[in-house]
Write a protein that holds these residues in place. Structure first.
Motif, mmCIF file in Angstrom:
data_model
loop_
_atom_site.group_PDB
_atom_site.id
_atom_site.type_symbol
_atom_site.label_atom_id
_atom_site.label_comp_id
_atom_site.label_asym_id
_atom_site.label_seq_id
_atom_site.Cartn_x
_atom_site.Cartn_y
_atom_site.Cartn_z
ATOM 1 N N UNK A 15 49.756 47.983 32.145
ATOM 2 C CA UNK A 15 48.498 47.388 31.683
ATOM 3 C C UNK A 15 48.208 46.066 32.372
ATOM 4 N N UNK A 16 49.253 45.268 32.573
ATOM 5 C CA UNK A 16 49.081 43.992 33.263
ATOM 6 C C UNK A 16 48.702 44.205 34.731
ATOM 7 N N UNK A 17 49.312 45.203 35.355
ATOM 8 C CA UNK A 17 48.997 45.496 36.757
ATOM 9 C C UNK A 17 47.540 45.960 36.888
ATOM 10 N N UNK A 18 47.116 46.851 35.984
ATOM 11 C CA UNK A 18 45.728 47.321 36.001
ATOM 12 C C UNK A 18 44.758 46.168 35.747
ATOM 13 N N UNK A 22 41.771 44.776 38.154
ATOM 14 C CA UNK A 22 40.415 44.680 37.603
ATOM 15 C C UNK A 22 39.830 43.286 37.875
ATOM 16 N N UNK A 23 40.616 42.251 37.593
ATOM 17 C CA UNK A 23 40.136 40.882 37.802
ATOM 18 C C UNK A 23 39.886 40.609 39.285
ATOM 19 N N UNK A 24 40.765 41.094 40.149
ATOM 20 C CA UNK A 24 40.567 40.916 41.588
ATOM 21 C C UNK A 24 39.272 41.591 42.033
ATOM 22 N N UNK A 27 36.401 39.476 41.668
ATOM 23 C CA UNK A 27 36.357 38.274 42.477
ATOM 24 C C UNK A 27 37.294 37.156 42.046
ATOM 25 N N UNK A 28 38.164 37.435 41.092
ATOM 26 C CA UNK A 28 39.143 36.431 40.677
ATOM 27 C C UNK A 28 40.311 36.426 41.648
ATOM 28 N N UNK A 29 40.856 35.250 41.876
ATOM 29 C CA UNK A 29 42.083 35.111 42.650
ATOM 30 C C UNK A 29 43.225 35.058 41.637
ATOM 31 N N UNK A 30 44.175 35.968 41.748
ATOM 32 C CA UNK A 30 45.321 35.977 40.838
ATOM 33 C C UNK A 30 46.317 34.939 41.354
ATOM 34 N N UNK A 31 46.555 33.914 40.557
ATOM 35 C CA UNK A 31 47.488 32.856 40.953
ATOM 36 C C UNK A 31 48.916 33.209 40.556
ATOM 37 N N UNK A 32 49.079 33.675 39.330
ATOM 38 C CA UNK A 32 50.407 34.025 38.814
ATOM 39 C C UNK A 32 50.285 35.163 37.821
ATOM 40 N N UNK A 33 51.350 35.937 37.738
ATOM 41 C CA UNK A 33 51.500 36.917 36.673
ATOM 42 C C UNK A 33 52.808 36.596 35.969
ATOM 43 N N UNK A 115 38.972 46.479 28.449
ATOM 44 C CA UNK A 115 37.939 45.760 27.707
ATOM 45 C C UNK A 115 38.206 44.270 27.828
ATOM 46 N N UNK A 116 37.288 43.564 28.494
ATOM 47 C CA UNK A 116 37.472 42.157 28.831
ATOM 48 C C UNK A 116 36.702 41.276 27.847
ATOM 49 N N UNK A 117 37.421 40.428 27.145
ATOM 50 C CA UNK A 117 36.779 39.466 26.251
ATOM 51 C C UNK A 117 36.913 38.087 26.903
ATOM 52 N N UNK A 118 35.807 37.629 27.492
ATOM 53 C CA UNK A 118 35.812 36.307 28.110
ATOM 54 C C UNK A 118 35.719 35.251 27.018
#
Length: 125
Positions: A15-18, A22-24, A27-33, A115-118
């Protein structure tokens, strides 16, 4: 780890990988997981000007919104916020960014697969 616990762990990691993909795609830059300190962990830390986004991922294939409120209770939210403050203190280049706390729900019945809750919560909520 028991088999059930291992399956749940693997489902959570998937789920975290997906969620990161999704965020990438948005247009998000993933800094850390899985950024950890002694006091807490943040599943995903992402950046998209002007926001530094701290994302909690919840994979709940058998869940509902009431369960989400339970697993993301006040203590958990406070721990995420404190960990985020430590991150900004450590990585000062992000100190002028707006901080946002999002939740990504993965595979919950009745919702889209992701499902993204900003701005799901804040220090004052």
């Amino acid at each position: 780890m028991q088999t059930h616990g291992l399956e749940s762990y693997q489902r959570g990691k998937e789920g975290e990988k997906r969620s990161a993909s999704y965020l990438q795609d948005l247009g998000y830059q993933i800094l850390f997981q899985n950024w950890r300190t002694r006091t807490g962990e943040i599943d995903i830390i992402a950046f998209k000007e002007p926001f530094l986004v701290f994302v909690e991922v919840k994979t709940l294939p058998h869940g509902n919104l009431a369960m989400l409120d339970q697993v993301l209770g006040k203590i958990k939210r406070k721990r995420i916020i404190e960990t985020a403050k430590y991150f900004v203190h450590k990585y000062r280049q992000y100190s002028n960014s707006y901080m946002r706390f999002d939740v990504l729900i993965v595979d919950m019945p009745g919702l889209p697969p992701l499902y993204h809750i900003e701005n799901a919560f804040s220090e004052n909520s």
